[in-house]
Enzyme design. Sequence first.
Site, mmCIF file in Angstrom:
data_model
loop_
_atom_site.group_PDB
_atom_site.id
_atom_site.type_symbol
_atom_site.label_atom_id
_atom_site.label_comp_id
_atom_site.label_asym_id
_atom_site.label_seq_id
_atom_site.Cartn_x
_atom_site.Cartn_y
_atom_site.Cartn_z
ATOM 1 N N ASP A 29 -39.830 -13.274 -6.085
ATOM 2 C CA ASP A 29 -38.864 -14.235 -5.566
ATOM 3 C C ASP A 29 -39.293 -14.411 -4.105
ATOM 4 O O ASP A 29 -40.458 -14.119 -3.774
ATOM 5 C CB ASP A 29 -37.420 -13.686 -5.706
ATOM 6 C CG ASP A 29 -36.349 -14.765 -5.523
ATOM 7 O OD1 ASP A 29 -36.031 -15.452 -6.491
ATOM 8 O OD2 ASP A 29 -35.836 -14.928 -4.396
ATOM 9 N N LYS A 75 -31.486 -8.892 -10.993
ATOM 10 C CA LYS A 75 -32.157 -9.290 -9.752
ATOM 11 C C LYS A 75 -32.239 -8.080 -8.846
ATOM 12 O O LYS A 75 -31.408 -7.170 -8.944
ATOM 13 C CB LYS A 75 -31.343 -10.383 -9.037
ATOM 14 C CG LYS A 75 -32.158 -11.218 -8.073
ATOM 15 C CD LYS A 75 -32.858 -12.341 -8.776
ATOM 16 C CE LYS A 75 -33.747 -13.121 -7.855
ATOM 17 N NZ LYS A 75 -34.188 -14.380 -8.500
HETATM 18 N N1 GLU Z 1 -37.263 -15.321 -9.032
HETATM 19 C C1 GLU Z 1 -37.410 -16.313 -10.043
HETATM 20 C C2 GLU Z 1 -36.052 -16.895 -10.388
HETATM 21 O O1 GLU Z 1 -35.239 -17.055 -9.506
HETATM 22 C C3 GLU Z 1 -38.215 -15.845 -11.237
HETATM 23 C C4 GLU Z 1 -37.739 -14.609 -11.911
HETATM 24 C C5 GLU Z 1 -38.680 -14.080 -12.987
HETATM 25 O O2 GLU Z 1 -39.737 -14.634 -13.208
HETATM 26 O O3 GLU Z 1 -38.300 -13.076 -13.578
HETATM 27 O O4 GLU Z 1 -35.767 -17.279 -11.490
#
Ligand code: GLU
Length: 446
Positions: free
Chosen positions: A166, A126
């Site tokens: 996100d 992340k």
């Molecule tokens: N931010 C999204 C999550 O919390 C998607 C992440 C992604 O698609 O890599 O899973």
Amino acid sequence: MHPKLEKVLQETDQRNPGEPEFLQALTEVIESLDPIIERHPEYADYGLLERLTEPERQIIFRVPWVNDKGEVQVNRGYRVEFNSALGPYKGGLRFHKSVNRNIIKFLGFEQIFKNALTNQGIGGGKGGSDFDPHGKSDNEVMLFCQSFMTELYRHIGHMTDVPAGDIGVGGREIGYLFGQYKRLTGVHESGVLTGKGLGWGGSLVRTEATGYGQVMFAQFMAEDRGESLEGRTCTVSGSGNVAIYAIEKAQQMGAKPVTCSDSNGWVYDKDGIDLDLLKEIKEVKRGRVADYAAARPSAEFHETGNVWSVPCDVALPSATQNEINEEDAKTLVKNGCKYVAEGANMPSTPQAIDVFQGAGDVSYAPGKAANAGGVGVSALEMEQNASRDKWTFEYTEKKLHDMMKGIHDDCLATAEEYGKPKDYVYGANITGFRRVADAMLAHGVV
Ligand code: GLU
């Protein structure tokens, strides 16, 4: 609790001071590992838990940029590459003023297990920044994204680490980030980011995937109880990408979503949310939910309180972490809520989860299971990029549907196997853990 689990909790507590959300996410997972460690002590060996709770790599960098007034701004950028046992690091970027290392580590840790649940061969990571896109011009957002990528590009790649969106990072930001990556590397490497535009490597259904998957998950929980979402009143928090498509899917299933919210307040619409109006305000005008209420006679806008005071059958938290506290959970249960499916990451506090699980007749799905459709379709986007293929909406949505059904059924089967029937928290944590732990054991101490 198994003494090894207690020791890991104590040590991580000491080693990560000032990181409450990270410790909250970690504690929830570690606490649910008791039954599996009892049966398989090897999972507590080889430093496996110590390695799992320590990110493989944490990158923190300066992001300087110049605003429209010619003033230099300095933000902080993050990428936490948490675990690559199952595949390249995968997880979104969050641009929000609340972002710090603690928030990114909590999200990265959740992502490991969520991604494992999708069964798509993706590790957990992340990133993000304390940059606040609200009120910034397109030009400022572009300059920020370019500066952010000027550092990040050296750490990512379609086989190493694949960021996405996100909170605060949508199609516009992914476009600017991709453009700068392409310029710096000289390579049109589609698979380096997901959530791309449809004309340049994006996948159909990726925009809808998190909210759609969340509501599909709620429907599977209802089916397991011989019920359905049809005719049910839903409360939804948030008004971003997750909330909008949760509302859309709930409406397609014949349910009635009646709320949405943002950081200024929340809306109750007794006639049910008018989705075209909400999309117009949020996606086209980049406006606020107060504008929705102003344009819709059946809607009320509230500056205080929250959507959880509205009686509902189904709660779909789709805003942010810790948005449902113990009192909110009690109110939901008292008002007859039967289903909670989390679209946000960790929206319920541990006390709220206890209330839902103690109520007896509430089916509660944690975010790492219920919102896994977003990252799941990101993996499908990577698959299309790798094969230079383009799938139809119907085909991709069917894949999402089957993936969510698989996650739901795996959670139930694992919960049953470990003596916690119908407990989706145990089911999700143990299923995800087992997949990651098996790969880590196979790879040796790395
Ligand atoms: N931010 C999204 C999550 O919390 C998607 C992440 C992604 O698609 O890599 O899973």
